[in-house]
Design an enzyme around this catalytic site. Structure first.
Site, PDB file in Angstrom:
ATOM      1  N   GLY A   1       0.793  -1.221   0.000  1.00  0.00           N
ATOM      2  CA  GLY A   1       0.000   0.000   0.000  1.00  0.00           C
ATOM      3  C   GLY A   1       0.820   1.262   0.000  1.00  0.00           C
ATOM      4  N   ASP A   2       2.149   1.146  -0.077  1.00  0.00           N
ATOM      5  CA  ASP A   2       3.007   2.332  -0.118  1.00  0.00           C
ATOM      6  C   ASP A   2       4.242   1.977  -0.932  1.00  0.00           C
ATOM      7  OD1 ASP A   2       4.278   4.863   0.531  1.00  0.00           O
ATOM      8  OD2 ASP A   2       2.974   4.954   2.279  1.00  0.00           O
ATOM      9  N   ASP A   3       5.309   2.774  -0.827  1.00  0.00           N
ATOM     10  CA  ASP A   3       6.493   2.555  -1.655  1.00  0.00           C
ATOM     11  C   ASP A   3       6.988   1.116  -1.554  1.00  0.00           C
ATOM     12  OD1 ASP A   3       6.329   5.279  -2.155  1.00  0.00           O
ATOM     13  OD2 ASP A   3       7.898   5.791  -0.714  1.00  0.00           O
TER      14      ASP A   3
END
Length: 450
Positions: A255-257
């Site tokens: 859900g992120d980098d």
């Protein structure tokens, strides 16, 4: 967002995609590996099983004490070459536990280390000195599920067993703003050296998945990291104020980098002064609503001498995102990103000086970061919406930014490059680069850096 597919199917697809990416790259890049960067540990002199210390892999019995007793036994054994903690097939529910030096944590095929969702039982630890407080909230932070500090010669490996954070309860608290402290990672190793993480699946972390901080000589390879795209701040792998790190042959969908290199936060990171340096990121495949490969935004200790190559990202917000902010101080320099394939990505590239928040109001507003000598080359992208944004800081322009052989296309015309407070050069870039990247001196730097 479409309903998430069952875990088993998603994992099978991830492993298949990772295997395909590795095979595709294997021909020309087979010799390019960091597998010897951390010497393989000598044969462990002993092996213990968590089941021998009262552990029960039924998915219901809490095994925190069993893991603690097993690790304590390894520490006392002082076996020649260290010892292995074997996790048999089964569902091993547990709270957080610590590792020790000269040990291997081995997950058999079908073994799952699953985090308890009893969040009040999670211990708190002090904030990192380079952050000054918890990353999300003031004060301390919850300890990671698997943790270690001041260790040497630690291996986490197996037969693609799973470390499952059961992060949904933490994500809900974050979304409802009921968190009391910063969420825990799945794996955090602090001030440690000679670390190998391989052939393990990390799944549904409460916060960042794999976080080596103040570490040296770290290899992370053949790892799969999974979390839903709507899970907040579930970065895949975040080397932080660490040196001699290699990350290769991994599949990451979170859900992120996917991969983000960090080095401390504003005045605390400046005072701690521990850069991230000599980092290789190679053959990473994955998807994220944010960046595939990122530097920042916490870079106050500095980031330098980074090579990221043979990257493949799809269904993401940014292909490459290098980010900092006024008040960060530090530097981002000598970064090379090459041989990147992008599909269905909003921004091909962003290099920006206005990203990220601050720990408190005591940061130095005159602490401008230095961003210099970044080379982005051999990037091919399709279904791209915007070529990119390169936005420096008025009082600290980004310098020697080189784009070479960057070809970005879309179903509709790709929105053009936007640049501000930046100097550099561009060779064979489509769409046409912004005028700030067409200077004679910048083109000369580009030619010399290729």
């Amino acid at each position: 967002m479409a309903r998430r597919r069952p875990c088993e199917l998603l994992l099978a697809l991830a492993l298949a995609s990772a295997a395909t990416a590795v095979l595709v790259a294997a021909g020309a890049q087979a010799q390019e590996t960091c597998s010897g960067a951390v010497p393989a540990p000598p044969r462990r002199g002993a092996r213990v099983s968590v089941a021998s210390f009262g552990g029960v892999g039924d998915g219901r019995t809490l095994n925190t004490g069993a893991f603690a007793r097993a690790v304590a036994r390894i520490d006392r054994l002082r076996a020649p070459g260290g010892a292995e903690l074997y996790v048999p097939p089964g569902m091993w529910l547990t709270g957080p536990f610590n590792l020790t030096s000269r040990m291997t944590l081995f997950l058999a095929r079908g073994a799952v280390i699953r985090a308890t969702q009893d969040t009040p039982s999670w211990p708190l630890i002090q904030p990192l000195p380079s952050y000054g407080r918890g990353r999300e909230l003031p004060g301390g932070r919850y300890i990671s599920l698997i943790h270690g500090s001041g260790l040497q010669d630690v291996v986490i490996t197996g037969e693609n067993g799973t470390i499952d954070g059961q992060g949904s309860v933490w994500w809900d608290m974050w979304k409802k703003r009921t968190l009391l402290y910063t969420r825990p990672h799945l794996l955090e190793l602090m001030s440690s050296s000679d670390i190998i993480v391989s052939n393990v699946v990390f799944q549904d972390s409460p916060f960042w998945n794999i976080h080596p901080v103040y570490c040296s000589n770290v290899v992370i390879r053949n790892v799969t990291v999974l979390a839903p795209h709507d899970s907040p701040n579930t970065d895949g792998i975040d080397p932080d104020s660490s040196s001699n790190v290699c990350i290769e042959d991994c599949y990451i969908s979170t859900g992120d980098d996917a991969v983000a290199i960090k080095s401390g936060w504003d005045e605390y990171g400046i005072a701690y002064g521990h850069p991230s340096s000599d980092i290789t990121v190679r053959r990473i495949t994955g998807s994220s609503p944010f960046a595939g490969f990122a530097v920042g935004s916490e870079t106050s200790g500095g980031v330098e001498n980074v090579l990221a190559e043979h990257l493949n990202f799809f269904g993401s917000g940014f292909g490459i995102h290098i980010k900092t902010n006024t008040g960060r101080g530090g530097f981002i320099r000598n970064i090379t990103v090459s041989d990147v394939t992008l599909d269905n990505v909003r921004y091909g590239l962003r290099i920006t000086g206005d990203v990220g928040d601050h720990p408190d109001d005591r940061y130095n507003r005159s602490a401008f970061p230095v961003v210099d000598a970044l080379t982005i080359k051999n990037v091919q992208g399709q279904n791209i919406r915007e070529a990119g944004l390169i936005k420096g800081i008025t009082d600290s322009a980004f310098s020697r930014i080189c784009l070479s052989n960057v070809k970005l296309s879309g179903g509709a015309p790709v929105r053009p490059w936007r640049c501000e407070a930046v100097t550099g050069g561009a060779i064979d870039v489509q769409p046409s680069p912004c005028t700030e990247l067409t200077s004679t001196s910048g083109t000369s730097f580009c030619t010399n850096s290729l």
